[in-house]
Motif scaffolding. Structure first.
Motif, short mmCIF file in Angstrom:
data_model
loop_
_atom_site.label_atom_id
_atom_site.label_comp_id
_atom_site.label_asym_id
_atom_site.label_seq_id
_atom_site.Cartn_x
_atom_site.Cartn_y
_atom_site.Cartn_z
N ILE A 258 71.45 -4.32 56.62
CA ILE A 258 72.36 -4.43 57.77
C ILE A 258 73.67 -5.10 57.35
CG2 ILE A 258 71.54 -6.65 58.73
CD1 ILE A 258 72.48 -3.56 60.81
N VAL A 259 73.62 -5.87 56.28
CA VAL A 259 74.85 -6.48 55.77
C VAL A 259 75.61 -5.46 54.92
CG1 VAL A 259 75.81 -8.32 54.33
CG2 VAL A 259 73.81 -8.77 55.73
N ALA A 260 74.92 -4.88 53.95
CA ALA A 260 75.63 -4.10 52.93
C ALA A 260 75.71 -2.61 53.22
CB ALA A 260 74.95 -4.32 51.58
N LEU A 261 74.84 -2.09 54.08
CA LEU A 261 74.84 -0.64 54.31
C LEU A 261 75.02 -0.31 55.79
CD1 LEU A 261 71.80 0.19 51.99
CD2 LEU A 261 74.20 0.52 51.45
N ARG A 262 75.54 -1.28 56.53
CA ARG A 262 75.72 -1.10 57.97
C ARG A 262 76.53 0.17 58.26
NH1 ARG A 262 77.65 -5.72 58.31
NH2 ARG A 262 79.82 -5.48 58.90
N GLY A 263 76.09 0.94 59.23
CA GLY A 263 76.82 2.15 59.60
C GLY A 263 76.36 3.38 58.83
N SER A 264 75.36 3.21 57.95
CA SER A 264 74.89 4.37 57.18
C SER A 264 73.52 4.80 57.68
CB SER A 264 74.82 4.03 55.69
OG SER A 264 73.76 3.14 55.45
N GLU A 265 73.20 6.05 57.51
CA GLU A 265 71.90 6.56 57.93
C GLU A 265 70.77 5.94 57.09
OE1 GLU A 265 70.73 7.87 60.49
OE2 GLU A 265 68.71 8.16 59.65
N ALA A 266 71.09 5.67 55.82
CA ALA A 266 70.07 5.06 54.95
C ALA A 266 69.61 3.73 55.52
CB ALA A 266 70.65 4.87 53.55
N CYS A 267 70.55 2.97 56.04
CA CYS A 267 70.24 1.66 56.64
C CYS A 267 69.30 1.85 57.84
CB CYS A 267 71.55 0.99 57.07
SG CYS A 267 71.38 -0.45 58.11
N ASN A 268 69.68 2.78 58.71
CA ASN A 268 68.88 2.97 59.93
C ASN A 268 67.49 3.54 59.62
OD1 ASN A 268 71.24 2.15 60.96
ND2 ASN A 268 71.63 3.94 62.24
N ALA A 269 67.45 4.45 58.67
CA ALA A 269 66.16 5.04 58.30
C ALA A 269 65.24 3.94 57.78
CB ALA A 269 66.36 6.11 57.23
N TYR A 270 65.81 3.04 57.01
CA TYR A 270 65.00 1.95 56.48
C TYR A 270 64.45 1.08 57.61
CZ TYR A 270 63.34 -2.22 54.43
OH TYR A 270 62.51 -3.25 54.13
N TYR A 271 65.31 0.75 58.57
CA TYR A 271 64.84 -0.15 59.64
C TYR A 271 63.83 0.54 60.57
CZ TYR A 271 67.91 -3.82 58.07
OH TYR A 271 68.49 -4.79 57.31
N ARG A 272 63.93 1.86 60.69
CA ARG A 272 62.90 2.57 61.49
C ARG A 272 61.54 2.40 60.82
NH1 ARG A 272 66.45 7.03 61.17
NH2 ARG A 272 68.08 6.69 62.71
N LEU A 273 61.57 2.53 59.51
CA LEU A 273 60.33 2.39 58.73
C LEU A 273 59.77 0.97 58.85
CD1 LEU A 273 59.16 4.60 56.86
CD2 LEU A 273 60.18 3.37 54.93
N LEU A 274 60.67 0.01 58.70
CA LEU A 274 60.26 -1.40 58.78
C LEU A 274 59.70 -1.73 60.16
CD1 LEU A 274 60.19 -4.28 57.52
CD2 LEU A 274 62.55 -4.58 58.30
N LEU A 275 60.41 -1.22 61.18
CA LEU A 275 59.98 -1.49 62.55
C LEU A 275 58.58 -0.91 62.78
CD1 LEU A 275 60.65 -2.65 65.34
CD2 LEU A 275 61.77 -0.50 65.91
#
Lengths: 438, 372
Positions: A258-275
């Motif tokens: 969320i700090v370094a890749l904010r605004g990218s799909e890679a960031c969101n895809a990762y957090y979906r997985l984590l969630l």
């Protein structure tokens, strides 16, 4: 340029993922050979491997970024949404310095900066990155040279001085987003000042990138950024469950996207997985600790060089940091960006960061976190390198401790420089703090 | 005016002129605007020495002494004779102090802030400065319960331009001023608490009495850059060692002089111009190359033989510029001494020895002239 671009794309899409898969496979084999002893922590998060891959890939690709795509070095509080549509590869010196803190190379890098004349009393993140530039040493292998430096004063004024030093070293343009400090409510002219600067800095970034920000692309990135912040917030909120499915220390590491890749799909895809994983752990009652007895709040940045030892010490007595004001900051502010009004909402959102608001607001946030996460204690890290975060903590501790009726500990250290931390006396204080819960 | 006399002076100003007073924290603020509102500005640089109360303990020891001492002073009620507090946004620590004193106690009266745009001159920054000035003016109107007269603002700007002219003359022609550094700085710093008309009268009298046709200083000329000339013993020690400050770049002194006036603009515009005409100062996020150019020229103009960096511990704005200052003067072959203090009331023996040794080295280097 074409050759560099091919290298950059190959590193990000083919070589990097392959190498990381290979590395992961090797680790799995090693892990099978060395059976893990049951400890004080719950089962490790499966996602951690993905996180390592994601961030390693980002840094690996970064090695080939200069000359291939425009490169921007950016402060963590800068509205990166404005740079993404221009195709910038972004490097976060704060994130890099934190990485240096974790692998404990800060004293060596700081020595190089101190030799140059930078005082040890200056922020250790700044000293680390300046030292890394001067020596060329970095645990990331190599950092790409910037074409643009992008700095926002919403986290501190230090970043301005730090980035001026970088601009002088690299001789590249520095764009500054200056956010007036918010006492109570932001004055209307503060808002218009920040909004106007966005136009000024985008013009410079466009010149450097050689292309224009397209409204549609910006809208899409702002939408993605908002979603990323919301997902991150949901991940954090899972720790309201008893037991919390992860530890606050996990949160410090998992905030990297969320700090370094904010605004990218890679960031969101990762957090979906984590969630997904965290929610699953909540359903199954799997905790970050094997036995969670006490729930703590952490204020300020982590002590990157000592997180493992500290979390181990606390976990041994069943103490878990279920929330931290630092990781929360990335969820709380980021959700306010609005794709329908990118510039206006960015101006407002990035002005209202926790560190850019008065202590009354900060007290409210800490009070709310402590209540929402049912904390029965708090540790406030008095961080030598971060005055905006640390000034006021002594009063904050007194007030909140009385109001909430929970014990609080003020721990003096530094976020990155281990020389400011005395492990013996510090751990004694933590032990005494834990005993007060008996 | 000695610090102990300040409360009495503030009272006398109130009784004789009905004048309000504001305690002002460092560094830069639109003093002419306060004068136009008939408000006496009384600056609070610490004060030096041991903190005046235990309230300093509400801040960590890694916060600079200027801010810790100010909190101790304010929270002990020692500035209660003032009607308000003005905190210019100089650094993160002062900004923290502004919120700390309001949100957790230490100052009960009105607290005003003045935020500088950080970074260089931009269209947005110019508009922001004007808006901040007008917002502060409205706060002052509320405090004084009367509106600002445009003519008063013009008068105040003229008054402060004359003060700056005198100060620039005394510092720029330092070699011909027959005062010790301690005397000169005491005179210049009296402006931190005096009503500006009285300060101007003192400056003009000093120029008439002390500015000579021929050089009056025989010591080794040095440039001093730093935050505030405290302790005053530093100035004495420098003179006793055989040097004097020929070029001043103290945030509290030389960097607050506006070197030129905007011609033919309305008073509000002149206030804005004053902000951008000011000497480059790191506390306002000055551009490095501009500042280094300025310092090199300052050294060259005064033909200094050495440079002293005299900073306060933990002062980030000053400390970050130190490597660039070193490089700037290394390039022209000027020796440099780095002295760090914590707003002590007396200069330490160690610092005095270092100062003496430095001046001795300068003396032994002969009369090397600095290249432009």
């Amino acid at each position: 340029v074409i050759g560099r671009r091919v290298q950059y794309e190959l590193a990000g899409r083919v070589v990097g993922p392959f190498m990381l898969q290979l590395q992961a496979w090797q680790k799995q084999v090693t892990r099978r050979k060395r059976a893990r002893k049951p400890g004080d922590f719950g089962p490790p998060l499966e996602c951690t491997r993905k996180l390592k891959e994601l961030m390693s890939l980002h840094y690996l690709q970064g090695r080939y970024a200069d000359g291939a795509v425009p490169v921007a070095w950016v402060t963590s509080g800068f509205p990166v949404e404005l740079l993404r549509p221009l195709g910038f590869h972004t490097v976060y010196p704060e994130n890099h310095a934190a990485m240096c803190g974790v692998v404990r190379v800060v004293p060596e890098l700081s020595d190089a900066a101190e030799k140059e004349g930078y005082a040890r009393d200056l922020c250790s993140y700044a000293r680390t990155d300046i030292g890394s530039i001067l020596t060329g040493k970095t645990p990331a292998g190599r950092l790409p040279k910037p074409d643009l430096l992008a700095c926002c004063t919403n986290i501190c004024q230090t970043v301005l001085y730090w980035y001026k030093a970088l601009a002088d070293h690299f001789q590249v343009p520095l764009v500054l987003l200056d956010t007036p400090y918010v006492f109570g409510k932001a004055a209307p002219h503060h808002g218009s000042y920040v909004r106007e600067q966005l136009g000024e800095l985008v013009a410079v970034a466009e010149r450097v990138a050689g292309r224009r920000v397209e409204a549609g692309a910006l809208e899409e990135i702002v939408r993605s950024s908002k979603e990323g912040a919301a997902l991150w917030g949901q991940c954090l909120a899972t720790a309201k469950a008893r037991p919390a499915p992860w530890t606050g220390i996990d949160g410090f590491f998992h905030m990297a996207p969320i700090v370094a890749l904010r605004g990218s799909e890679a960031c969101n895809a990762y957090y979906r997985l984590l969630l997904d994983e965290l929610e699953d752990r909540v359903r199954r009652g799997v905790g970050g600790l094997r036995e969670e007895k006490h729930r703590l709040l952490w204020d300020n940045l982590p002590m990157w060089y000592a997180v493992r030892e500290l979390s181990q010490l606390l976990a041994s007595q069943g103490f878990n940091f279920v929330c931290t004001s630092y990781t929360n900051a990335w969820a709380e502010a980021g959700i306010n960006v609005d794709p329908k009004d990118p510039y206006g909402s960015i101006a407002k959102t990035y002005t209202h960061i926790i560190l850019n608001q008065d202590l009354a607001n900060r007290t409210d946030i800490l009070r709310r976190l402590a209540r929402d996460y049912a904390c029965d204690g708090a540790v406030l890290h008095s961080d030598r390198s971060c005055k905006p975060y640390s000034i006021g903590q002594i009063d904050l501790k007194e007030r909140l401790s009385k109001e909430l009726g929970i014990p609080m500990l003020l721990l003096e250290a530094d976020h990155s420089d281990p020389r400011a931390w005395a492990p013996g006396p510090g751990e004694n204080r933590i032990s005494a703090f834990m005993e007060s819960f008996a | 005016m000695e610090r102990a006399d300040r409360a009495g002076y503030i009272e006398r100003q109130r009784e004789a002129h009905g004048r309000r007073s504001i305690a002002v924290l460092p560094v830069h603020y639109p003093k002419a605007l306060l004068t136009a509102h008939d408000v006496l500005a009384v600056e609070l640089w610490g004060p030096p020495g041991a903190p005046r109360s235990n309230e300093a303990g509400r801040l960590q020891t890694y916060v600079c002494a200027v801010v810790r001492n100010a909190l101790a002073f304010l929270a002990a009620g020692q500035a209660d004779c003032a009607d308000a507090l003005l905190v210019p946004h100089t650094c993160d620590s002062l900004q923290g102090l502004a919120t700390l004193t309001s949100d957790f106690g230490g100052w009960k009266k009105p607290r005003l802030v003045f935020q500088h745009p950080r970074g260089g001159e931009r269209a947005s920054a110019r508009r922001f400065v004007e808006a901040e000035l007008r917002a502060l003016s409205l706060e002052l109107e509320r405090l004084c319960d009367r509106s600002l007269d445009a003519g008063r603002l013009t008068w105040a700007l003229e008054l402060h331009a004359r003060i700056d002219g005198c100060r620039a003359r005394l510092l720029g022609q330092r070699r011909r001023v027959a005062l010790t550094d301690r005397e000169l700085y005491a005179l210049l710093r009296r402006g931190e608490g005096l009503w500006p008309e009285e300060h101007l009268a003192e400056l003009e009298a000093a120029i008439a009495a002390s500015l000579r046709e021929q050089p009056a200083q025989e010591g080794i000329p040095v440039l001093v850059t730093g935050y505030v000339p405290e302790p005053a013993g530093f100035l004495e020690a420098l003179n006793e060692a055989g040097a004097y400050i020929a070029a001043d770049d103290y945030a509290a002194v030389g960097r607050r002089i506006v070197p030129r006036r905007a011609a033919g603009v309305d008073p509000w515009n002149e206030l804005v111009e004053n902000h951008f005409f000011a000497v480059p100062c790191p506390t306002r996020g000055a551009d490095w190359s501009e500042r280094m150019r300025y310092l090199a020229e300052l050294a060259s103009r005064a033909s200094v033989k050495g440079v002293v960096i005299h900073v306060q511990k933990f002062c980030e704005p000053e400390l970050f510029d130190v490597p660039a200052i070193r490089k700037t003067f290394e390039r022209v072959g000027l020796p440099l001494l780095y002295l760090e203090g914590e707003l002590e009331s007396e200069l330490s023996g160690q610092a005095r020895t270092r100062l003496e040794a430095f001046v001795e080295i300068l003396g032994s280097r002969g009369s090397k002239v600095v290249a432009a």
